[in-house]
Structures are given as structure tokens and as C-alpha cells.
Motif scaffolding. Structure first.
Motif, short mmCIF file in Angstrom:
data_model
loop_
_atom_site.label_atom_id
_atom_site.label_comp_id
_atom_site.label_asym_id
_atom_site.label_seq_id
_atom_site.Cartn_x
_atom_site.Cartn_y
_atom_site.Cartn_z
N ALA A 1 0.86 -1.19 0.00
CA ALA A 1 0.00 0.00 0.00
C ALA A 1 0.90 1.24 0.00
CB ALA A 1 -0.93 0.00 1.21
N SER A 2 1.19 1.72 -1.21
CA SER A 2 2.12 2.84 -1.36
C SER A 2 1.47 3.96 -2.14
CB SER A 2 3.37 2.40 -2.12
OG SER A 2 4.02 1.36 -1.45
N VAL A 3 1.98 5.16 -1.94
CA VAL A 3 1.54 6.29 -2.76
C VAL A 3 2.77 6.98 -3.34
CG1 VAL A 3 -0.59 6.74 -1.48
CG2 VAL A 3 1.54 7.88 -0.78
N THR A 4 2.56 7.70 -4.42
CA THR A 4 3.61 8.53 -4.98
C THR A 4 3.70 9.80 -4.15
OG1 THR A 4 2.94 7.71 -7.13
CG2 THR A 4 4.47 9.57 -7.10
N GLY A 5 4.90 10.11 -3.68
CA GLY A 5 5.08 11.32 -2.86
C GLY A 5 5.35 12.53 -3.73
N GLU B 1 7.79 6.20 -4.71
CA GLU B 1 6.78 5.41 -4.00
C GLU B 1 7.11 5.34 -2.51
OE1 GLU B 1 3.98 3.32 -5.38
OE2 GLU B 1 4.29 5.06 -6.71
N HIS B 2 6.09 5.60 -1.69
CA HIS B 2 6.27 5.50 -0.23
C HIS B 2 5.19 4.60 0.34
CE1 HIS B 2 8.89 9.17 -0.03
NE2 HIS B 2 8.25 9.43 -1.17
N PRO B 3 5.59 3.56 1.10
CA PRO B 3 4.55 2.82 1.83
C PRO B 3 3.89 3.78 2.83
CG PRO B 3 6.75 1.99 2.40
CD PRO B 3 6.95 3.09 1.40
N VAL B 4 2.57 3.76 2.90
CA VAL B 4 1.90 4.73 3.78
C VAL B 4 2.11 4.37 5.24
CG1 VAL B 4 0.18 5.62 2.19
CG2 VAL B 4 -0.28 3.48 3.43
N SER B 5 2.03 5.40 6.08
CA SER B 5 2.18 5.26 7.52
C SER B 5 0.78 5.20 8.13
CB SER B 5 2.96 6.44 8.06
OG SER B 5 3.26 6.26 9.43
N MET B 6 0.53 4.16 8.89
CA MET B 6 -0.84 3.88 9.33
C MET B 6 -0.99 3.84 10.85
SD MET B 6 -1.89 0.78 6.70
CE MET B 6 -3.40 0.46 7.61
N GLY B 7 -2.24 4.01 11.27
CA GLY B 7 -2.62 3.80 12.66
C GLY B 7 -4.00 3.17 12.69
N SER B 8 -4.37 2.56 13.82
CA SER B 8 -5.74 2.09 13.96
C SER B 8 -6.27 2.45 15.33
CB SER B 8 -5.87 0.58 13.69
OG SER B 8 -5.35 -0.18 14.76
#
Lengths: 442, 442
Positions: free
Chosen positions: B300-304, B309-316
């Protein structure tokens, strides 16, 4: 809601897996996403429609005297062994063993569990009539799930269950649900036609399906043209008056109506030729009277006025809200996308800024957005930097009832355009007239 | 709602299986019924509380910028193999095979599925920040489920998931949820204290539990007395201002606070003795920052902005609404029953007719019921023929904030009694003053 902050993943291409128009449009409009065979996530736009549908169902269930509870999705196999359906139900039932190897299942319906609740608390006819419903996820492991949420494996269902002392009282309970279904489908913007139905695995001796007419419907239906002019009962229907409710049911069951399975050519030929409506339809509700089919084997009895024990007479009443949404789309769309009936639209108004960055357009949109929102309208404000053509396509695709279009040329003249999604009618009006146009004090 | 028509199965005896007070009171008050080990139906009274709790959670999630969707309960095992958790999760995961022998499971949490949704639609940092949540049933197959809905196997959970480009933005998303949790628990009438927590099987490097203090709480907690006077942020908190939100988090994480597991005797001894609060608490919310733990293995990456490409940083971010209800009861009850905070009470007012059949009492009650209901109050009207003592006991047990008591002697003098359930204070007032007492125009 500003579109730049809204999770609305529109698909430009038609998804190959979608065989029917509702499935295609729900995927394209970013309403749902498939997670597995017959299993879908409801994305924010879809969730809004689902909530509106469920609230209407809930209001009409409550109005008719049903009470909402919430039963769990996972059930013990024991209950289904009591009714004898555990072995009968076949492979459609999703069977599960827990860590202690106890047999469980994901509920495909709740007759057994609600009967178990009833028998553990209700002992006297004085506590009747009782009608309990919930809106909960069900699972039916179809061999070949398809058509999106029209026939998914995990699906939402409103299921109500009535308990009465005898057949007559139970028939009155059935009639109340019949009328509440007429009102429910009317309120979501659909014309529904009740048709005598087979009872299938639920069992029982009296049953009606409620069918929405749609050219793309799954099955052929036959009905008398008088249905199209029958009056749907108002919000003031007196559910306490059994005779009045029975009269409504009588009016709605007298003209000929039948699905293909129940079609009777002899009765049909008695309908005047110019009154014969042969069409296609989608089942959106199903009600059953089945008497003591569950109460007897499961021992759900009450003491009657005669001091004796009577197994209660029961019925069950189902609407699939997720399926209903697909049916509404089948019945209400055009080549550009969905056309939502106002009562179930995810937002009331698409506010389209044709030139984001233009100071006059931005200001007009900000003001309109604030005014319409403050007045209680749900507004989706397209504040993206997409070109105008793309914005119009998106607004048509997601099918909000109204589009308020703000462009630099119009604003220079103090004007905006208001478009009705259903009729396509466009009206140019002063910016200052928009509030009044949507029923608000100016 | 008239009690004669309401399904409220009150239990007179204490159920033997209930080990803690919330479980006992929920069973006795007819809020829940056990269906299987760790599995409960929510009866109408309980369902009303559940709805009120969920609406408050939803409003505060939306206010903080999270967007609601709805993921299915059944998940494909494939997703969990991608993250590596399918084998890790152990026997708590309810594993299922469908009719085609595909491996599935009942979701105990949704990191994998929401990451899958994210990666299929979001490609650019421009679409961030994104926070998606749902309120959906979960299943965790505990060895020994107990304590009613406090630790059930099938339970409702609000779980939110944030997606950001980098650690800093992700920390800001974490802070927004932190503040929204403070507001949520405050609005349901509870004082919550955030405590640094272990991350457990969710993983990650930053985590807080939100703890409600209750004498009967499950675990020992230690905190600085200053917490009891800290101001909860108002509805006007500016979630767009990262620095302001961080300041609030800072204020709420600076004084010492720790659960038993994280307790640090050295830090604790530095707290002035008269500020040391050693109490018992119940965990009602848990938030996690875990960076790329799921986004990296699942792609799960986005173009910065840098084109890379950067894998996104997540929380829950989780709240268990069903568990929260039990916690509120643990924190707010007396020997007679539940004491609901006004915001989550199933009804606002118990209207008690002490002598049904007495014309003056019946008329006064009918008028009060109509007036209070028309003014938007939820009234439970006890119109049963039970004796007065039983009615008082029921009203105290189910814990509605106010009781309006109508008896023949009072009515002869044109008076009724109004009792506050929490304080026990009683006030005799003219019948004509009741409307004004509940904040309505007379």
C-alpha cells in the motif's frame, strides 16, 4: 462534504465482472467494493444510501408496532436441531466449529433464535401481540453468487417476527406488516406490487412477495393495470384498527398479480386485455405466515384466556436493504448513471464549481455550501481541480437529485444553473434565489 | 413508549452466571440475553443504548475527519496470509471454510481489509490524509468468554484506520483520534484517562489505552490527580490545526498515568503523595500507530511529492461500543440498579402511573406522555397494572435519569412528583409545571 476530502473512488471504465446495470453503476460510482465472492464493502457513498434505506425501514416497522432488537450473527447449531432445519438447510448454510469444536453457523435467517428468545420470556397471551425485528448481516453460501449486492453471500436483512395467540390475531399481524411494506417501498421512491408467493424453506401457508417493476428485472411478472393507480396508505394509517388494515390488504390483493412461478393462465385471461401488464420485476420483500411451524417443535407456548397452553402463531417478514438499493438502481437510472429518488439519495445536491481557483466562483460556492448545509441539505461540493466535463460526468454518475452549477460567466452576471438529474431540466437563476429554490427562507 | 406494549423482560432474581455487576444489571434490566457462550442478543432497551452510544462515536469520528464505510464480517484468508497474521493469530481467530473449501475467517479486526481497499484506489499523496472507519461486528474466539458483553466473543467494534505519507502526518492523524476519543468518552458521561499501552498483536511503536475509572474495574491503574481536573476539548476543537491538536495531546499525556503492566515505580514515586491516584479501571478504547507494518508487506504505497513510491504510515483506533456500555454501568450504578448518564439513557423519563384505572391518574399521564413526547423527550410510560412498589423498583433498575410519578393523592392536589435517579432528590410540583421542568415551553 467537500469532494477533495471525500473518499469517492469513481471508476472510469466499466468493470468486466459486472453483469447487470446496478452492479456496474455501484462499482463505477464508488459505492461498493468486492472483497471476496459475494462479499462487499460499502464505501462512504454506498453507506450513506444504506443508512437512509435502513432508517426508512425502521421508521415504518416501528410505526406498525414492531420493536427493534439485535441478535448476533453467529448461532448455535443446537437451536436449528430443535426446529429440524439444521440438516435440511443444506450447503447454503455456512457451518462453523469454534475452538471447542462446538457446531455453530452464520445465521441465514432467525426464526429459531427469535423463537428461543420468545419462549424464555413470554408466558401469557396478555403479552401479545408481539413483533420483534432486527437489521443484521446474514450469510447464505450461494454456489454462484453474482449480480453484486443483488445476490451476495453476506447481505443485510431486516427480518421481523410476529407472535400471536391464534390464527386470526396472527393474520392481523401479517396484515400490519403487509401495509408497512407498501409504505416502506413507496417512501424509498418505488412502486411495489404484492404478489402471492411460494413459501419455500421458511414454510407456512400464506406468503406475499413485494415486487418492484424494472425493465432489467430478474423475473417475469404479470399484474392488473389497476395496481399502478392504487393509493398507498398514508402515515396516518391506523394500525390499531384490524378491520381497516385488512381492507387495505384486501384492496391490494384483489386485482390479479403473479410471478412467473405462480402465474395462472386461466385467471390471467380473465383480465381485460388492455389491463394486462406483463413486465419484469425484482423481489424486494417477502412476508410469510407459518403458524406453529417453529413454536410447536420449540415449545413456544403461552397460556390463553382459557387457562390452557397454546403454541403461538407466527409470521416472518423480510426486506434486504442491500438488495433493495440495487433494485432501486435497476428501476431508476439512465445511460449516464444512477438517478436517486430524493428520500434515499446519498446527498441532496451536487454543488459544482466549474473553475476552482477563480475568486468569484470559489466565494459563491463557499457561500452556497454554507447556506445549503446550514439549512439541513446534504451537499457534496465538487471543489476538485478536475475539468468541468469530468465533474458533470461524476455528478450524473452518482445521481444526486440536484446539481447546482457555478461557472465564471454565470457568476459575472450573478447567476447559477440548477439542473434536475431526473428530468435533465436546467434553470438559470440568480445566486440569491438558490436558497429559496430549495425550500429555505431566503 | 407504553410499557404494556414494550418488550422489557425484567428479571426479579440475580442470574447466577453473572459474575460482575454490569452483566447482572444488563440481564436483570432486560437489556441483553445470552444466546451462546460469549454471544448476546440486544433486547429493545439495550439496543436503544447501543444506538445512542454508536451515534455519539460516529459524530465525533466524523468531526475529526474520519469517514464511515462498512466492511463485511467474513474475510478471505488470503489477505491475512499477505500480512503474515493468518498463522500468527492463533485460536482466537474463528476460521471457516465455505462450500468450495476456500479458507475464510470472521474478522477479529480489519487492518488487512482496509489496507486492501486503500491500495486498490489510492495512488497519490494528494489524496491523503485519509481515515476510514466502520462500526461492525467482530468475533474473537476467547477460551473462556465471560463478564457478559464486557468480554464476549461476538462484539461490536468501531475501528478507524488512518493513512498518511510519513511519520509526522501520521502522528497528526493519531493525535486527532486521541482528541476525538477524549470527547467521545466525555460525551457518554465518563471521565477517561489515556494511558501509554502495549501494542500487542496489532503491532507498532506508539499506543494509548483510554481507561474509565470504576471501583469494580478489571485492572489496577495509577495516575496523577491532575487528570481529574483537566479540561476536555470542546466541540469547536480545530482539527485542521495540527499544532493545537498536538498541544491537547501533550497536556493529556504529561501527568503520570499507567496501567499495571506499564507501571514504573520510579516515575510514580516522583508524583507528590497527595496527587497519587491508585484506582481500578476499565479499558474502553485503544489507539495504535504502527507505521508501515501492514502497508509494506501488502504494497500500500503512494507517490510522494518527490515522485517516489512511499509505503503509507498507518494507525488504527478502536472503541467497543458494547463493552463501553458495560463499563458505563460498572462506573455508574447503585444497589437498586443502573444510573444512566443522560446522553446514553435508553429513555429520558420514566412516567409512572401509580394507579392505572383511576380516571384522574390516567388522564394526567396521557397528557404528560403526549406533551413530553411531542417535545422530543423519550418517555417510557409505565401503564401496567403492577403495584407501585414494583414500578419504582423497575424504574430504579433500568436507571432512566428522571422519574415522573403520578398518584391519586397528588393529582387530587394537582401535583406530581419528579425524582432524579442519580441523586435520589424528589420534588413535588404542579402538574402544569412539568413541561417547563424538562426545558420545554409551557
Amino acid at each position: 462534504m467537500r469532494l477533495t476530502r471525500y473518499f469517492l473512488p469513481i471508476l472510469k471504465e466499466n468493470p468486466r465482472e459486472a453483469e447487470i446495470v446496478s452492479h456496474r453503476l455501484m462499482l463505477r460510482a464508488g459505492m461498493i467494493r468486492q472483497q471476496a465472492a459475494g462479499s462487499f464493502s460499502w464505501l462512504p457513498l454506498g453507506k450513506r444510501v444504506l443508512d437512509k434505506i435502513c432508517n426508512i425501514i425502521r421508521e415504518e416497522q416501528n410505526r406498525a408496532g414492531a420493536q427493534e432488537l439485535l441478535m448476533p450473527t453467529i448461532q448455535s447449531a443446537e437451536l436449528w436441531r430443535e426446529s429440524g432445519r439444521y440438516d435440511d438447510y443444506g450447503k447454503e448454510m455456512l457451518r462453523i466449529q469454534d475452538r471447542h469444536e462446538r457446531d455453530m453457523l452464520y445465521g441465514p435467517t432467525n426464526e429459531e433464535m427469535v423463537t428461543d428468545i420468545f419462549r424464555s420470556f413470554v408466558k401469557s397471551y396478555k403479552d401479545l401481540p408481539l413483533n420483534l425485528y432486527h437489521i443484521q448481516w446474514k450469510f447464505r453460501d450461494e454456489v454462484r453468487p453474482r449480480f453484486g449486492v443483488m445476490r451476495s453471500r453476506e447481505f443485510l436483512m431486516k427480518d421481523a417476527y410476529s407472535f400471536d395467540l391464534d390464527y386470526e390475531a396472527s393474520k392481523a399481524a401479517y396484515n400490519r406488516m403487509f401495509v408497512s411494506y407498501l409504505r416502506t417501498f413507496d417512501r424509498v421512491g418505488m412502486k411495489s406490487i404484492p404478489m402471492r408467493a411460494d413459501t419455500g424453506p421458511i414454510g407456512g401457508d400464506l406468503s406475499h412477495e413485494f415486487i418492484i417493476l424494472a425493465d432489467t428485472g430478474e423475473s417475469a411478472v404479470f399484474c392488473h393495470g389497476d395496481f399502478l393507480n392504487l393509493q398507498v396508505p398514508g402515515a396516518d394509517v391506523d394500525y390499531a384498527n384490524d378491520a381497516a388494515v385488512a381492507d387495505i390488504v384486501n384492496a391490494w390483493t384483489t386485482p390479479y398479480a403473479a410471478t412467473e412461478e405462480m402465474h395462472d393462465e386461466a385467471a390471467w385471461s380473465a383480465v381485460a386485455a388492455d389491463k394486462q401488464v406483463a413486465a419484469r420485476g425484482i423481489e424486494v420483500g417477502h412476508i410469510f405466515h407459518f403458524g406453529d411451524k417453529y413454536s410447536k417443535p420449540m415449545g413456544a407456548s403461552v397460556t390463553g384466556p382459557d387457562g390452557k397452553e397454546h403454541p403461538v402463531s407466527m409470521g416472518s417478514y423480510g426486506i434486504g436493504p442491500s438488495r433493495l438499493i440495487a433494485a432501486i438502481i435497476e428501476a431508476s437510472h439512465d445511460e449516464n448513471g444512477i438517478i436517486w429518488p430524493e428520500a434515499v439519495a446519498p446527498f441532496d445536491i451536487a454543488l459544482i464549481n466549474m473553475k476552482v481557483g477563480d475568486a468569484a466562483c470559489d466565494q459563491a460556492c463557499d457561500e452556497l455550501y454554507a447556506a445549503l448545509t446550514a439549512a439541513g441539505k446534504d451537499v457534496l461540493y465538487d471543489d476538485t481541480d478536475q475539468r468541468a466535463g469530468g465533474k458533470f460526468a461524476t455528478a450524473d454518475l452518482i445521481g444526486l437529485p440536484w446539481q447546482v452549477i457555478v461557472g465564471p460567466r454565470g457568476i459575472a452576471a450573478g447567476e447559477v444553473e440548477v439542473k434536475n438529474r431526473k428530468t435533465g431540466e436546467r434553470e438559470t437563476m440568480p445566486l440569491t434565489a438558490v436558497a429559496a429554490r430549495f425550500g429555505m427562507a431566503a
